[in-house]
Design a protein around this motif. Structure first.
Motif: not given
Length: 107
Positions: A62-65, A71-76
């Protein structure tokens, strides 16, 4: 330093390698119910350890998810900022081209 393990900090977490529990001096011998077996205790201890390990794995998953989601939000967000910057640059270039065309037409 070779000290014996305690209940809170056993020498090993493997139930098969742990020393068997010694009977208490306060209880008379044979006071345990007949259906209690050592293998049953080891099985329940192994199940408990397996369940605890699975809980830790689920927490780690869950932590890694969550970290991947962040990270995906930061990339977006980075892509959005870059796209807006490029759009402003394109608009400025368009305005320069319009001015240059207007100046050429006026002369």
């Amino acid at each position: 330093m070779n000290t014996a393990g305690t209940i809170d900090r056993p020498l090993t977490h493997d139930p098969q390698k742990q020393a068997p529990m010694k009977p208490s001096t306060h209880e008379p011998a044979g006071s345990a119910p007949e259906d209690f077996t050592t293998s049953g205790a080891n099985d329940s201890r192994q199940n408990r350890n397996r369940e605890m390990q699975l809980i830790q794995e689920a927490l780690a998953r869950a932590h890694m998810h969550e970290r991947q989601h962040q990270a995906e939000q930061e990339r977006r967000a980075t892509r959005l900022v870059t796209a807006r910057r490029m759009q402003r640059r394109a608009e400025r270039a368009s305005m320069r081209a319009r001015r240059a065309l207007a100046m050429a037409v006026m002369q």
